[in-house]
Design an enzyme around this catalytic site. Structure first.
Site, PDB file in Angstrom:
ATOM      1  N   ARG A 111      24.222  37.390  61.601  1.00  0.00           N
ATOM      2  CA  ARG A 111      24.117  37.469  63.066  1.00  0.00           C
ATOM      3  C   ARG A 111      22.700  37.819  63.477  1.00  0.00           C
ATOM      4  NH1 ARG A 111      28.328  35.775  61.888  1.00  0.00           N
ATOM      5  NH2 ARG A 111      30.384  36.680  62.136  1.00  0.00           N
ATOM      6  N   TYR A 113      31.407  33.954  70.936  1.00  0.00           N
ATOM      7  CA  TYR A 113      30.001  34.380  70.792  1.00  0.00           C
ATOM      8  C   TYR A 113      29.164  33.807  71.925  1.00  0.00           C
ATOM      9  CZ  TYR A 113      31.338  35.725  66.067  1.00  0.00           C
ATOM     10  OH  TYR A 113      31.951  36.299  64.989  1.00  0.00           O
ATOM     11  N   GLU A 137      25.394  39.968  69.796  1.00  0.00           N
ATOM     12  CA  GLU A 137      25.300  39.267  68.517  1.00  0.00           C
ATOM     13  C   GLU A 137      25.660  37.802  68.701  1.00  0.00           C
ATOM     14  OE1 GLU A 137      29.039  41.514  66.680  1.00  0.00           O
ATOM     15  OE2 GLU A 137      28.765  39.561  65.721  1.00  0.00           O
ATOM     16  N   HIS A 194      28.816  38.048  71.841  1.00  0.00           N
ATOM     17  CA  HIS A 194      29.520  39.207  72.383  1.00  0.00           C
ATOM     18  C   HIS A 194      28.742  40.467  72.067  1.00  0.00           C
ATOM     19  CE1 HIS A 194      31.911  38.622  68.472  1.00  0.00           C
ATOM     20  NE2 HIS A 194      31.285  39.762  68.299  1.00  0.00           N
ATOM     21  N   HIS A 232      27.368  40.460  57.299  1.00  0.00           N
ATOM     22  CA  HIS A 232      28.556  41.017  56.661  1.00  0.00           C
ATOM     23  C   HIS A 232      28.398  41.017  55.137  1.00  0.00           C
ATOM     24  CE1 HIS A 232      30.914  41.311  60.325  1.00  0.00           C
ATOM     25  NE2 HIS A 232      30.718  40.025  60.611  1.00  0.00           N
ATOM     26  N   PHE A 279      28.776  45.730  58.651  1.00  0.00           N
ATOM     27  CA  PHE A 279      27.499  45.013  58.592  1.00  0.00           C
ATOM     28  C   PHE A 279      26.482  45.826  57.793  1.00  0.00           C
ATOM     29  CE2 PHE A 279      28.911  43.107  62.718  1.00  0.00           C
ATOM     30  CZ  PHE A 279      28.662  41.775  62.445  1.00  0.00           C
TER      31      PHE A 279
HETATM   32  P1  2AM Z   1      31.746  39.835  64.239  1.00  0.00           P
HETATM   33  O1  2AM Z   1      31.961  38.876  65.365  1.00  0.00           O
HETATM   34  O2  2AM Z   1      31.085  41.086  64.681  1.00  0.00           O
HETATM   35  O3  2AM Z   1      31.113  39.209  63.045  1.00  0.00           O
HETATM   36  C1  2AM Z   1      37.333  38.313  63.882  1.00  0.00           C
HETATM   37  O4  2AM Z   1      36.496  37.232  64.007  1.00  0.00           O
HETATM   38  C2  2AM Z   1      36.593  39.508  63.340  1.00  0.00           C
HETATM   39  O5  2AM Z   1      36.026  39.193  62.067  1.00  0.00           O
HETATM   40  C3  2AM Z   1      35.469  39.977  64.226  1.00  0.00           C
HETATM   41  O6  2AM Z   1      35.495  41.373  64.217  1.00  0.00           O
HETATM   42  C4  2AM Z   1      34.227  39.442  63.549  1.00  0.00           C
HETATM   43  O7  2AM Z   1      33.174  40.325  63.775  1.00  0.00           O
HETATM   44  C5  2AM Z   1      34.615  39.404  62.112  1.00  0.00           C
HETATM   45  N1  2AM Z   1      34.022  38.329  61.343  1.00  0.00           N
HETATM   46  C6  2AM Z   1      33.755  37.076  61.714  1.00  0.00           C
HETATM   47  N2  2AM Z   1      33.258  36.369  60.702  1.00  0.00           N
HETATM   48  C7  2AM Z   1      33.179  37.197  59.650  1.00  0.00           C
HETATM   49  C8  2AM Z   1      32.749  37.058  58.310  1.00  0.00           C
HETATM   50  N3  2AM Z   1      32.258  35.898  57.853  1.00  0.00           N
HETATM   51  N4  2AM Z   1      32.800  38.136  57.511  1.00  0.00           N
HETATM   52  C9  2AM Z   1      33.286  39.286  57.969  1.00  0.00           C
HETATM   53  N5  2AM Z   1      33.716  39.504  59.226  1.00  0.00           N
HETATM   54  C10 2AM Z   1      33.671  38.457  60.062  1.00  0.00           C
END
Ligand code: 2AM
Length: 129
Positions: free
Chosen positions: A99, A60, A80, A62, A114, A123
């Site tokens: 995020r 991050y 994000e 990204h 999430h 999301f």
């Molecule tokens: P993100 O960075 O857009 O949140 C591996 O880390 C994958 O899981 C990435 O696609 C990330 O997307 C997602 N991710 C990270 N933390 C998460 C969480 N707490 N809940 C759901 N997805 C998550």
């Protein structure tokens, strides 16, 4: 004696008013987590400084592609960066669920989470208060 009561009431009112003025209110809710504007700007500032330095921590910030098609008030490219429910600025480790989204001009687009999304990687937008 009445005047003492009145004075106490006035003083109490003053204390409460001062506390209310000093206290920030929720700018966003991601699920049940309340974020103040200052939490948002702290997370954004960290994400932006890393982006400017060309650095990442645990991947991050990204690019956020906005596959969900959210209607943000500013144009992309979007990035994000985690905003943490313990209100510490993310520097590494678990990014949690929430995020902050900002663009390549360091303009705030909003908060997404999430929490409550229909798929693990999906999301939903956080509610702005
Ligand atoms: P993100 O960075 O857009 O949140 C591996 O880390 C994958 O899981 C990435 O696609 C990330 O997307 C997602 N991710 C990270 N933390 C998460 C969480 N707490 N809940 C759901 N997805 C998550």
């Amino acid at each position: 004696m009445l005047s003492v009561k009145v004075l106490v009431l006035l003083a109490t009112g003053l204390v409460v008013a001062t506390e209310n003025a000093a206290r920030e209110s929720c700018a966003y809710y991601c699920g049940n987590t309340c974020y103040w504007a200052s939490d948002v700007s702290a997370a954004q500032a960290k994400g932006w400084s890393l982006l400017e330095e060309g650095k990442t921590v645990d991947d991050y910030p990204h690019v956020y592609r906005d596959d969900e098609g959210f209607d943000f008030p500013v144009a992309g490219t979007y990035y994000e960066y985690p905003i943490l429910s313990d209100y510490k600025v993310f520097t590494s480790g678990s990014p949690g669920t929430d995020r902050v989204i900002f663009n390549d001009n360091d303009e705030l687009a909003g908060l997404i989470t999430h929490t409550g999304a229909s798929s693990y990687d999906g999301f939903v937008q956080c509610d702005s208060a």
